[in-house]
Design an enzyme around this catalytic site. Structure first.
Site, PDB file in Angstrom:
ATOM      1  N   ASP A 397      31.156  32.397  40.922  1.00 56.68           N
ATOM      2  CA  ASP A 397      31.606  32.774  42.258  1.00 56.68           C
ATOM      3  C   ASP A 397      32.926  32.065  42.575  1.00 56.68           C
ATOM      4  O   ASP A 397      33.352  31.163  41.860  1.00 56.68           O
ATOM      5  CB  ASP A 397      30.524  32.395  43.272  1.00 56.68           C
ATOM      6  CG  ASP A 397      30.532  33.292  44.495  1.00 56.68           C
ATOM      7  OD1 ASP A 397      31.541  33.983  44.723  1.00 56.68           O
ATOM      8  OD2 ASP A 397      29.518  33.304  45.224  1.00 56.68           O
ATOM      9  N   GLU A 400      38.580  33.564  42.454  1.00 58.55           N
ATOM     10  CA  GLU A 400      39.949  34.069  42.661  1.00 58.55           C
ATOM     11  C   GLU A 400      41.048  33.043  42.349  1.00 58.55           C
ATOM     12  O   GLU A 400      42.055  33.462  41.766  1.00 58.55           O
ATOM     13  CB  GLU A 400      40.091  34.570  44.105  1.00 58.55           C
ATOM     14  CG  GLU A 400      39.166  35.704  44.454  1.00 58.55           C
ATOM     15  CD  GLU A 400      37.756  35.238  44.820  1.00 58.55           C
ATOM     16  OE1 GLU A 400      37.571  34.048  45.153  1.00 58.55           O
ATOM     17  OE2 GLU A 400      36.847  36.071  44.741  1.00 58.55           O
ATOM     18  N   ASP A 467      32.241  39.983  49.136  1.00 59.72           N
ATOM     19  CA  ASP A 467      31.431  39.780  50.342  1.00 59.72           C
ATOM     20  C   ASP A 467      31.738  40.856  51.387  1.00 59.72           C
ATOM     21  O   ASP A 467      32.402  40.614  52.403  1.00 59.72           O
ATOM     22  CB  ASP A 467      31.700  38.391  50.916  1.00 59.72           C
ATOM     23  CG  ASP A 467      31.284  37.287  49.966  1.00 59.72           C
ATOM     24  OD1 ASP A 467      30.547  37.581  49.003  1.00 59.72           O
ATOM     25  OD2 ASP A 467      31.697  36.134  50.184  1.00 59.72           O
TER      26      ASP A 467
END
Length: 679
Positions: A397, A400, A467
């Site tokens: 997770d 980025e 999300d």
């Protein structure tokens, strides 16, 4: 004669240029080994073959060309046909050739049918030159590469954006990685070419009606690949040759992945797994989400809530369920690893100010996975605390990486400044786990990652759409996002079924939404339940106010009956999934793809954005509206289409109004393919 020529050259240079055009061409053009070079005052560019039917272009105002390929794979050498003529030069490689004007250096790319694919902009009346370089100091520039626009062209790919567009023509995209946004700068054109912008710099891609333009804010050189093929499928095959293919998906991963934000303890995980088994519901994977650790950067289970991880894994394995564990790349100052990583320069640093990238739970910074030593340190901790206890699947997770302020120029990575290098971070993050697992002897590698760049598919990465909010509007957007990223070499893609955020504005609609999304998820490469659901009372270890139920039985009996039925349909699909995932691994052909991919000669398919092919034989048309009664469906020409529910056959090339009920998603079989959705 030689003396006369030199005198004419000195006194009457225009006369010499007009009388002896070949001389001027030889001055600007040169053939060096297997490439064509052009240079004029303040600029140099190279064009060369790069494998079959592909040309690579590189240019710079520094007069130096870098050999950095980034993530593009080496190709078998191909001999180019290079001609330097009067007033122009031509370089040809198989299906594609470039013609370059002598004086301006303007380039036109043409296919084997003599059709123009892409042409550099020539609007010099307004000083809009095709290639522009604005110095940012030393040998770095802000770069602009501008091509002429074709208003009838359709453009696809570029990764995953939540802009509700399948066809990207008319849109502008930020070339930067964010939650819900994945930048993979590859274009697939309806004109029959593929285009890779080979640059990890932060920038922009502008596909307006007046031009096609790529901008890099801070980089050494313009660098791109262009290749011509006969079909979208051949373009995908060529792209996968250049960037790599995914491994074969493990058979177990094709079932249901059960997750929520978040299972807070070992006891809760096991109780949910046992309930699935008690109900005879097939399940492949169950997930331990974030903050299973004491401090961010410890990369180990908190023993207070996870007292026996190895024993937990053994119990799950005995039930045929794999455990997927979240590992964030963030580190807080209280972590047992912080001081060591800080001293060894294993953390992403700030060019100015303190080294905090995200002010979450006291302040976090990131592992600098662009540093090979940092990747090794990161993996060693994961191996010691997770892998050696039996956990062999990881959820990467925050990949980025996610930042509170996207001031990329204030980031310092091992490989350079963030403005120049940030797009490559998720690739190296996935690489860290993949290399470690390979080193440990693991053969089947599959990890869930929230972001990617060119070539990430090589590391067994499953991407999801981030999300997102739970709404019908968002569901509609996911289809287009999933199709575009599938065209970028990523065959393993999924969403949070029902959306990540429980949207209070659509609370009354959520019953229908979760059913419709589950039906869509049945026909996605990965089928995964996940979301942030409101908790019912206090939950031990629930540090972030989440943890509400998100299992199939959590949404009422009628929803449960429909979803459990579709879970059985997913089981029925497994041989088909296995076959097509093998094709994806061998050829780079995605399982989930737009209609035009299989029907490129049907021009209408390029305008259909809410249906897709699931493999070559199934057409899927998700229901995307609340309390829908009908749904328009287009059947591509050149085939017959059998309703998988009723058996009724439709001729291709027509649009119908199809009656729908909450119980079913419209699915159709091409020609004689045999698949039935049981009532």
């Amino acid at each position: 004669m030689r003396t006369l020529f030199i005198t004419l050259l000195l006194v009457f240079p225009p006369l010499v240029k007009n009388c002896f055009p070949q001389i001027q061409a030889q001055r600007l053009f040169s053939k060096v080994e297997n490439r064509l070079e052009w240079q004029n005052e303040g600029e140099i560019f190279w064009i060369e073959p790069f494998g079959q039917n592909t040309l690579r272009f590189r240019s710079s105002s520094s007069l130096h060309i870098s050999d950095e390929n980034w993530n593009i794979l080496s190709q078998q050498e191909v001999k180019a046909d290079i001609q330097i003529l009067a007033g122009k030069a031509i370089i040809r490689n198989g299906n594609i050739r470039a013609e370059i004007s002598e004086g301006s250096g303007l380039i036109t790319y043409i296919n084997q049918k003599n059709e123009i694919l892409l042409k550099e902009s020539s609007d010099q009346d307004i000083n809009c030159y095709a290639r522009q370089y604005k110095s940012r100091g030393s040998d770095r520039f802000e770069l602009k590469m501008t091509f002429e626009a074709d208003r009838n062209e359709h453009l696809y790919g570029m990764g995953q954006y939540q802009n509700d567009c399948l066809d990207l023509k008319g849109s502008e995209l930020d070339l930067e990685q964010k939650n819900k946004q994945i930048c993979i700068p590859f274009l697939l054109s309806s004109k029959g070419y593929g285009f890779i912008w080979n640059n990890p710099s932060i920038g922009t891609a502008d596909f307006s009606m007046t031009h096609t333009r790529f901008i890099a804010q801070y980089a050494r050189q313009i660098d791109y690949f262009i290749f011509a093929e006969d079909s979208p499928a051949d373009i995908e095959r060529r792209y996968s040759d250049l960037t790599g293919k995914s491994p074969m998906m493990p058979a177990f991963a094709m079932g249901l992945w059960q997750s929520k934000l978040r299972y807070s303890s070992q006891e809760e995980i096991l109780s949910i797994a046992r309930e699935y088994k008690r109900r005879n519901l097939p399940i492949s994977v169950i997930v331990a989400d974030y903050f299973n650790w004491p401090h961010s950067g410890d990369w180990k289970f908190d023993p207070k809530f996870w007292p026996d991880p190895a024993g937990m894994v053994k119990i799950l394995d005995s039930m045929g369920i794999k455990l997927l564990v979240s590992v964030w790349p963030v580190v807080e100052s209280e972590s047992e690893n912080y001081v060591t990583m800080d001293q060894k320069n294993y953390l992403v640093r700030a060019e100015k100010g303190v080294n905090i990238n995200m002010a979450y739970r006291g302040g976090l910074t990131y592992v600098d996975v662009t540093n090979p030593r940092a990747r090794q340190f990161f993996w060693e901790k994961i191996k010691q605390n997770y892998y050696d206890k039996g956990v062999h699947m990881f959820w990467l997770d925050e990949a980025e990486p996610e930042l509170d302020n996207y001031d990329f120029d204030n980031l310092r990575y091992y490989i350079g400044n963030g403005l120049e290098m940030s797009s490559i971070y998720p690739y190296d993050f996935a690489k860290a786990l993949y290399e470690g697992e390979k080193q440990a002897g693991q053969n089947e590698i599959i990890n869930l990652v929230r972001c990617a760049w060119i070539g990430s598919q090589r590391f067994g990465t499953v991407l999801w759409s981030g999300d997102i909010f739970g709404s019908f509007k968002t569901l509609k957007t996911q289809i287009k996002a999933g199709l575009n990223i599938s065209l970028c070499g990523i065959p393993w893609w999924t969403t949070d079924i029902g959306g990540f955020y429980f949207n209070q504005e659509t609370k009354e609609q959520f019953h229908d939404l979760i059913i419709r999304w589950f039906q869509f998820g049945t026909f996605c490469p990965i089928m995964r339940m996940h979301g942030n659901r409101p908790p019912k009372g206090d939950i031990p270890g629930a540090l972030v106010g989440s943890g509400g139920p998100n299992e199939l039985w959590s949404y009422g009996e009628d929803a449960y009956q429909i979803m459990s039925r579709y879970l059985q349909i997913r089981e029925q699909l497994k041989p088909y999934l296995l076959k097509n995932m093998e094709i994806a691994s061998k050829e780079g052909i995605p399982m989930m793809r737009p209609l035009f991919f299989d029907f490129p000669d049907d021009k209408f398919t390029y305008t259909i954005e809410d249906q897709y092919m699931f493999g070559p034989d199934l057409l899927v048309a998700p229901v995307l509206e609340y309390i829908a009664k009908t749904r328009k469906i287009y059947f591509p020409a050149g085939a017959f289409w059998k309703d998988a529910l009723t058996g009724k056959v439709y001729k291709g090339g027509q649009t119908i109004d199809y009656k729908v009920t909450i119980d079913n998603i419209p699915v159709f079989c091409k020609n004689r393919f045999d698949f039935r959705i049981k009532q």
